[in-house]
Motif scaffolding. Structure first.
Motif, PDB file in Angstrom:
ATOM      1  N   PRO A 149       7.097  -4.002   9.260  1.00 10.39           N
ATOM      2  CA  PRO A 149       5.820  -3.364   9.577  1.00 10.39           C
ATOM      3  C   PRO A 149       6.008  -1.972  10.177  1.00 10.39           C
ATOM      4  O   PRO A 149       5.215  -1.065   9.917  1.00 10.39           O
ATOM      5  CB  PRO A 149       5.187  -4.331  10.589  1.00 10.39           C
ATOM      6  CG  PRO A 149       5.760  -5.661  10.238  1.00 10.39           C
ATOM      7  CD  PRO A 149       7.182  -5.356   9.816  1.00 10.39           C
ATOM      8  N   GLU A 150       7.103  -1.791  10.927  1.00 12.96           N
ATOM      9  CA  GLU A 150       7.360  -0.481  11.538  1.00 12.96           C
ATOM     10  C   GLU A 150       7.703   0.569  10.473  1.00 12.96           C
ATOM     11  O   GLU A 150       7.262   1.716  10.569  1.00 12.96           O
ATOM     12  CB  GLU A 150       8.493  -0.575  12.571  1.00 12.96           C
ATOM     13  CG  GLU A 150       8.149  -1.398  13.812  1.00 12.96           C
ATOM     14  CD  GLU A 150       8.162  -2.907  13.574  1.00 12.96           C
ATOM     15  OE1 GLU A 150       7.386  -3.608  14.258  1.00 12.96           O
ATOM     16  OE2 GLU A 150       8.909  -3.375  12.698  1.00 12.96           O
ATOM     17  N   THR A 151       8.507   0.179   9.460  1.00 10.69           N
ATOM     18  CA  THR A 151       8.856   1.167   8.430  1.00 10.69           C
ATOM     19  C   THR A 151       7.662   1.482   7.537  1.00 10.69           C
ATOM     20  O   THR A 151       7.571   2.583   7.001  1.00 10.69           O
ATOM     21  CB  THR A 151      10.031   0.682   7.545  1.00 10.69           C
ATOM     22  OG1 THR A 151       9.667  -0.524   6.886  1.00 10.69           O
ATOM     23  CG2 THR A 151      11.288   0.482   8.344  1.00 10.69           C
ATOM     24  N   LEU A 152       6.741   0.532   7.380  1.00 10.07           N
ATOM     25  CA  LEU A 152       5.537   0.789   6.597  1.00 10.07           C
ATOM     26  C   LEU A 152       4.558   1.679   7.347  1.00 10.07           C
ATOM     27  O   LEU A 152       3.847   2.463   6.742  1.00 10.07           O
ATOM     28  CB  LEU A 152       4.830  -0.523   6.250  1.00 10.07           C
ATOM     29  CG  LEU A 152       5.501  -1.413   5.221  1.00 10.07           C
ATOM     30  CD1 LEU A 152       4.792  -2.756   5.172  1.00 10.07           C
ATOM     31  CD2 LEU A 152       5.512  -0.760   3.867  1.00 10.07           C
ATOM     32  N   GLY A 153       4.541   1.536   8.674  1.00 10.33           N
ATOM     33  CA  GLY A 153       3.559   2.260   9.469  1.00 10.33           C
ATOM     34  C   GLY A 153       2.202   1.606   9.350  1.00 10.33           C
ATOM     35  O   GLY A 153       1.958   0.772   8.471  1.00 10.33           O
ATOM     36  N   GLU A 154       1.294   1.978  10.228  1.00  7.31           N
ATOM     37  CA  GLU A 154      -0.030   1.355  10.230  1.00  7.31           C
ATOM     38  C   GLU A 154      -0.790   1.588   8.925  1.00  7.31           C
ATOM     39  O   GLU A 154      -1.339   0.644   8.361  1.00  7.31           O
ATOM     40  CB  GLU A 154      -0.859   1.857  11.419  1.00  7.31           C
ATOM     41  CG  GLU A 154      -2.178   1.131  11.544  1.00  7.31           C
ATOM     42  CD  GLU A 154      -2.969   1.578  12.747  1.00  7.31           C
ATOM     43  OE1 GLU A 154      -4.206   1.508  12.664  1.00  7.31           O
ATOM     44  OE2 GLU A 154      -2.371   1.996  13.752  1.00  7.31           O
ATOM     45  N   PRO A 155      -0.795   2.832   8.380  1.00  4.74           N
ATOM     46  CA  PRO A 155      -1.519   3.027   7.110  1.00  4.74           C
ATOM     47  C   PRO A 155      -0.908   2.215   5.958  1.00  4.74           C
ATOM     48  O   PRO A 155      -1.631   1.636   5.151  1.00  4.74           O
ATOM     49  CB  PRO A 155      -1.400   4.522   6.829  1.00  4.74           C
ATOM     50  CG  PRO A 155      -1.072   5.143   8.141  1.00  4.74           C
ATOM     51  CD  PRO A 155      -0.311   4.106   8.909  1.00  4.74           C
ATOM     52  N   GLY A 156       0.411   2.140   5.901  1.00  2.00           N
ATOM     53  CA  GLY A 156       1.073   1.390   4.841  1.00  2.00           C
ATOM     54  C   GLY A 156       0.819  -0.093   4.955  1.00  2.00           C
ATOM     55  O   GLY A 156       0.593  -0.783   3.948  1.00  2.00           O
ATOM     56  N   LEU A 157       0.856  -0.610   6.145  1.00  2.00           N
ATOM     57  CA  LEU A 157       0.578  -2.023   6.370  1.00  2.00           C
ATOM     58  C   LEU A 157      -0.872  -2.346   6.013  1.00  2.00           C
ATOM     59  O   LEU A 157      -1.161  -3.362   5.376  1.00  2.00           O
ATOM     60  CB  LEU A 157       0.864  -2.376   7.832  1.00  2.00           C
ATOM     61  CG  LEU A 157       0.864  -3.841   8.196  1.00  2.00           C
ATOM     62  CD1 LEU A 157       1.821  -4.644   7.333  1.00  2.00           C
ATOM     63  CD2 LEU A 157       1.214  -4.017   9.668  1.00  2.00           C
ATOM     64  N   ARG A 158      -1.777  -1.459   6.369  1.00  2.00           N
ATOM     65  CA  ARG A 158      -3.195  -1.643   6.052  1.00  2.00           C
ATOM     66  C   ARG A 158      -3.400  -1.668   4.524  1.00  2.00           C
ATOM     67  O   ARG A 158      -4.152  -2.478   4.002  1.00  2.00           O
ATOM     68  CB  ARG A 158      -4.021  -0.540   6.696  1.00  2.00           C
ATOM     69  CG  ARG A 158      -5.485  -0.824   6.731  1.00  2.00           C
ATOM     70  CD  ARG A 158      -6.291   0.201   7.496  1.00  2.00           C
ATOM     71  NE  ARG A 158      -5.572   1.451   7.679  1.00  2.00           N
ATOM     72  CZ  ARG A 158      -5.439   2.077   8.849  1.00  2.00           C
ATOM     73  NH1 ARG A 158      -5.990   1.578   9.921  1.00  2.00           N
ATOM     74  NH2 ARG A 158      -4.774   3.205   8.958  1.00  2.00           N
ATOM     75  N   ARG A 159      -2.669  -0.790   3.793  1.00  2.00           N
ATOM     76  CA  ARG A 159      -2.758  -0.774   2.326  1.00  2.00           C
ATOM     77  C   ARG A 159      -2.350  -2.129   1.742  1.00  2.00           C
ATOM     78  O   ARG A 159      -3.037  -2.664   0.875  1.00  2.00           O
ATOM     79  CB  ARG A 159      -1.858   0.323   1.736  1.00  2.00           C
ATOM     80  CG  ARG A 159      -2.394   1.720   1.900  1.00  2.00           C
ATOM     81  CD  ARG A 159      -1.528   2.756   1.178  1.00  2.00           C
ATOM     82  NE  ARG A 159      -1.315   2.476  -0.227  1.00  2.00           N
ATOM     83  CZ  ARG A 159      -2.220   2.667  -1.197  1.00  2.00           C
ATOM     84  NH1 ARG A 159      -3.412   3.118  -0.889  1.00  2.00           N
ATOM     85  NH2 ARG A 159      -1.928   2.397  -2.450  1.00  2.00           N
ATOM     86  N   LEU A 160      -1.232  -2.674   2.221  1.00  2.00           N
ATOM     87  CA  LEU A 160      -0.768  -3.974   1.721  1.00  2.00           C
ATOM     88  C   LEU A 160      -1.782  -5.072   2.013  1.00  2.00           C
ATOM     89  O   LEU A 160      -2.080  -5.897   1.150  1.00  2.00           O
ATOM     90  CB  LEU A 160       0.575  -4.346   2.338  1.00  2.00           C
ATOM     91  CG  LEU A 160       1.811  -3.661   1.781  1.00  2.00           C
ATOM     92  CD1 LEU A 160       3.050  -4.154   2.508  1.00  2.00           C
ATOM     93  CD2 LEU A 160       1.949  -3.885   0.295  1.00  2.00           C
ATOM     94  N   LEU A 161      -2.295  -5.096   3.220  1.00  2.00           N
ATOM     95  CA  LEU A 161      -3.234  -6.140   3.614  1.00  2.00           C
ATOM     96  C   LEU A 161      -4.567  -6.038   2.884  1.00  2.00           C
ATOM     97  O   LEU A 161      -5.308  -7.004   2.782  1.00  2.00           O
ATOM     98  CB  LEU A 161      -3.444  -6.123   5.129  1.00  2.00           C
ATOM     99  CG  LEU A 161      -2.204  -6.479   5.951  1.00  2.00           C
ATOM    100  CD1 LEU A 161      -2.483  -6.308   7.439  1.00  2.00           C
ATOM    101  CD2 LEU A 161      -1.727  -7.890   5.640  1.00  2.00           C
TER     102      LEU A 161
END
Length: 122
Positions: free
Chosen positions: A5-17
């Motif tokens: 989750p840290e390497t994805l960052g908040e925007p990246g994690l939000r995209r996946l979810l």
């Protein structure tokens, strides 16, 4: 694979979810003691039992439009549309399961250089 989750960052994690694919990431793995790295996008997909799994789509350097896609060779016009617009520009009859030809929309993922299709009927 080096994705957290840290390497994805908040925007990246939000995209996946939200059901979208990630940005291009460097995935790392070790096979028989040899380390491999490859650029890829990931997305979450739902299993029939409701659990989630990672779908990994490795990146290609360039799209392979000269090899038949589901037993169909693209016309020069379709190849040009895929490269310039990201879609075939027309419905393409692909040979899907059981050898049945089915009209589909075909697009090119610009991040991974891989083709995708969606049947028109449904």
């Amino acid at each position: 694979m080096g994705v957290t989750p840290e390497t994805l960052g908040e925007p990246g994690l939000r995209r996946l979810l939200n059901g979208n694919e990630s940005a291009v990431l460097t995935l790392k793995t070790v096979i028989e003691g040899i380390e491999f790295e490859t650029p890829a996008c990931i997305r979450l997909a739902e299993n029939p039992d409701g659990t989630l799994r990672n779908e990994i789509e490795c990146c290609k350097r360039y799209p392979d439009l000269d090899t038949p896609y589901f037993n169909v060779e693209f016309t020069p016009e379709v190849k040009q549309n895929l490269l310039e617009k990201g879609n075939a520009g027309c419905v393409v009859e692909l040979e899907l399961a059981g050898g049945v030809r089915e009209p589909c929309l075909v697009s090119l993922n610009p991040k991974t250089n891989r083709l995708h299709h969606i049947p028109v009927s449904g």
